[in-house]
Design a protein around this motif. Structure first.
Motif, short mmCIF file in Angstrom:
data_model
loop_
_atom_site.label_atom_id
_atom_site.label_comp_id
_atom_site.label_asym_id
_atom_site.label_seq_id
_atom_site.Cartn_x
_atom_site.Cartn_y
_atom_site.Cartn_z
N TYR A 46 0.76 -1.16 -0.09
CA TYR A 46 -0.01 0.04 0.10
C TYR A 46 0.94 1.25 0.14
O TYR A 46 1.85 1.33 0.71
N GLN A 47 0.45 2.02 -0.80
CA GLN A 47 1.35 3.33 -1.18
C GLN A 47 0.69 4.49 0.03
O GLN A 47 -0.46 4.76 -0.32
N ALA A 48 1.37 4.70 1.03
CA ALA A 48 0.65 5.95 1.84
C ALA A 48 1.90 6.61 2.57
O ALA A 48 2.73 6.01 2.93
N ASP A 49 1.85 7.79 2.92
CA ASP A 49 2.52 8.80 3.54
C ASP A 49 2.20 8.83 4.81
O ASP A 49 1.13 8.81 5.39
N LEU A 50 3.14 8.82 6.04
CA LEU A 50 2.85 8.78 7.45
C LEU A 50 2.20 10.17 7.45
O LEU A 50 1.59 10.40 8.70
N ALA A 51 2.58 11.32 6.67
CA ALA A 51 1.88 12.52 7.15
C ALA A 51 0.48 12.51 6.90
O ALA A 51 -0.22 13.45 6.99
N ASP A 52 0.04 11.41 5.81
CA ASP A 52 -1.31 11.49 5.37
C ASP A 52 -2.31 10.60 6.40
O ASP A 52 -2.21 9.44 6.05
N LEU A 56 -3.80 6.37 5.74
CA LEU A 56 -3.34 5.41 6.91
C LEU A 56 -4.47 4.97 7.42
O LEU A 56 -4.65 3.54 7.41
N LYS A 57 -5.52 5.65 7.67
CA LYS A 57 -6.78 5.09 8.29
C LYS A 57 -7.38 4.29 7.19
O LYS A 57 -8.04 3.08 7.66
N ILE A 91 5.40 12.91 14.40
CA ILE A 91 4.09 13.23 13.76
C ILE A 91 3.57 12.06 13.08
O ILE A 91 2.29 11.41 13.17
N GLY A 92 4.35 11.44 12.22
CA GLY A 92 3.86 10.12 11.56
C GLY A 92 3.53 9.01 12.30
O GLY A 92 2.53 8.45 12.09
N THR A 93 4.13 8.77 13.44
CA THR A 93 3.93 7.68 14.41
C THR A 93 2.66 7.93 15.15
O THR A 93 1.86 7.01 15.05
N ARG A 94 2.46 9.24 15.44
CA ARG A 94 1.17 9.82 16.09
C ARG A 94 0.02 9.32 15.19
O ARG A 94 -1.00 8.94 15.53
N ASN A 95 0.27 9.69 13.84
CA ASN A 95 -0.96 9.42 12.96
C ASN A 95 -1.34 8.28 12.71
O ASN A 95 -2.22 7.47 12.48
#
Length: 298
Positions: A46-52, A56-57, A91-95
């Motif tokens: 899956y292509q997803a940025d941790l900032a998005d 992620l959801k 922030i990415g980990t929190r997302n």
């Protein structure tokens, strides 16, 4: 017996560690999916940025993993953009934790890979999980902040934090010191430019590291912080000597002042007793064996 129907989601699946982690899990019968910031054609990618956060959801809601292994990070300490450490690692980990919490079921285990860099410039001795944290660069601060943020989710999610010391293997970027040294020996370069040669590090083989991670998520020691390390230190001088012995090639080492970091952590040696208490007997190959693998790889 392992429930081999278990689904594992790896973040940073396209990275150095992620590649070995996915192989380790598939070899033990797990169904593996991966999140990466780049397009990929491997099954379950899956292509997803941790900032998005929304991407992620959507991914977590679709995959419904039983285990999440969070490896995605900006990890190169010399990375030019200090803010990137915080955007991705904190922030990415929190997302990601928010997305896991919202996916509709509680997973068996969420492994968050932190770093032994959180211990900073330890004056002496072997570092255990209770050693004081004194991060000496933005990467380490971002990882310490990530650990603190994760504790806020401890009541809702079965989180386990690992603090790997330095580890290496075939395929690691030449930005990192050991692959840089190995690449110079592989091409039989006449000289190499390095920084402080008397920096001592505790090196683990990436293959042993991912085995430790797999066995940890099988044990599900929720709430634990676990060092992953060899308990043995080698200086860069030692590494050069080992490579010279294996290859029979002598190399001139030139110290480049630009490579000497002001906040260099002089010695990092870990205590792996918590890891062994949780998973039983575990060893990493001697550094000579790992370097030989790297030097002789196709």
């Amino acid at each position: 017996m392992i429930d081999t129907a278990k689904r594992v989601l790896i973040t940073g699946a396209q990275g150095f560690t992620g590649h070995y982690m996915a192989t380790e899990l598939r070899n033990h019968g797990y169904s593996v999916s991966g999140i990466g910031s780049q397009p990929g054609n491997s099954p379950g990618h899956y292509q997803a940025d941790l900032a998005d956060a929304e991407a992620l959801k959507a991914c977590l809601a679709e995959v419904q993993p039983d285990v999440i292994i969070h490896l995605a990070a900006v990890a190169f300490v010399g990375h030019g953009d200090a803010n990137a450490f915080y955007r991705v690692n904190l922030i990415g980990t929190r997302n990601l934790l928010e997305a896991i919490s919202a996916m509709g079921k509680t997973p068996d285990c969420v492994l968050l890979a932190s770093s032994a860099n959180v211990y900073g410039n330890a004056s002496a001795g072997v570092l255990g999980e209770r050693s004081p944290l004194a991060p000496a660069n933005d990467y380490a601060v971002s990882k310490m902040a990530m650990e603190a943020a994760a504790r806020l989710w401890g009541e809702r999610l079965p989180i386990l934090v690992t603090r790997p010391f330095n580890y290496t293997g075939v395929g690691q970027s030449d930005h990192f010191l050991l692959p840089k040294i190995v690449s110079h020996f592989r091409r039989r370069a006449a000289h190499i430019e390095l920084g402080n040669l008397d920096v001592y590090r505790d090196f683990t083989d990436v293959r042993a590291l991912v085995e430790a991670y797999r066995r940890l998520v099988e044990q599900k020691p929720t709430g634990e912080v676990v060092n992953v390390c060899s308990g043995v230190t080698h200086s860069l001088r030692d590494v050069i000597t080992i490579c010279e012995t294996i290859t029979g090639h002598r190399i001139e080492v030139r110290v480049n002042p630009a490579f000497v970091r002001a906040n260099e952590v002089k010695s990092l040696c870990g205590d792996a007793s918590t890891l062994r208490r949780l998973i039983g007997a575990w060893e990493t190959p001697p550094l000579e064996e790992t370097l030989r693998w790297m030097l002789e790889a196709e």
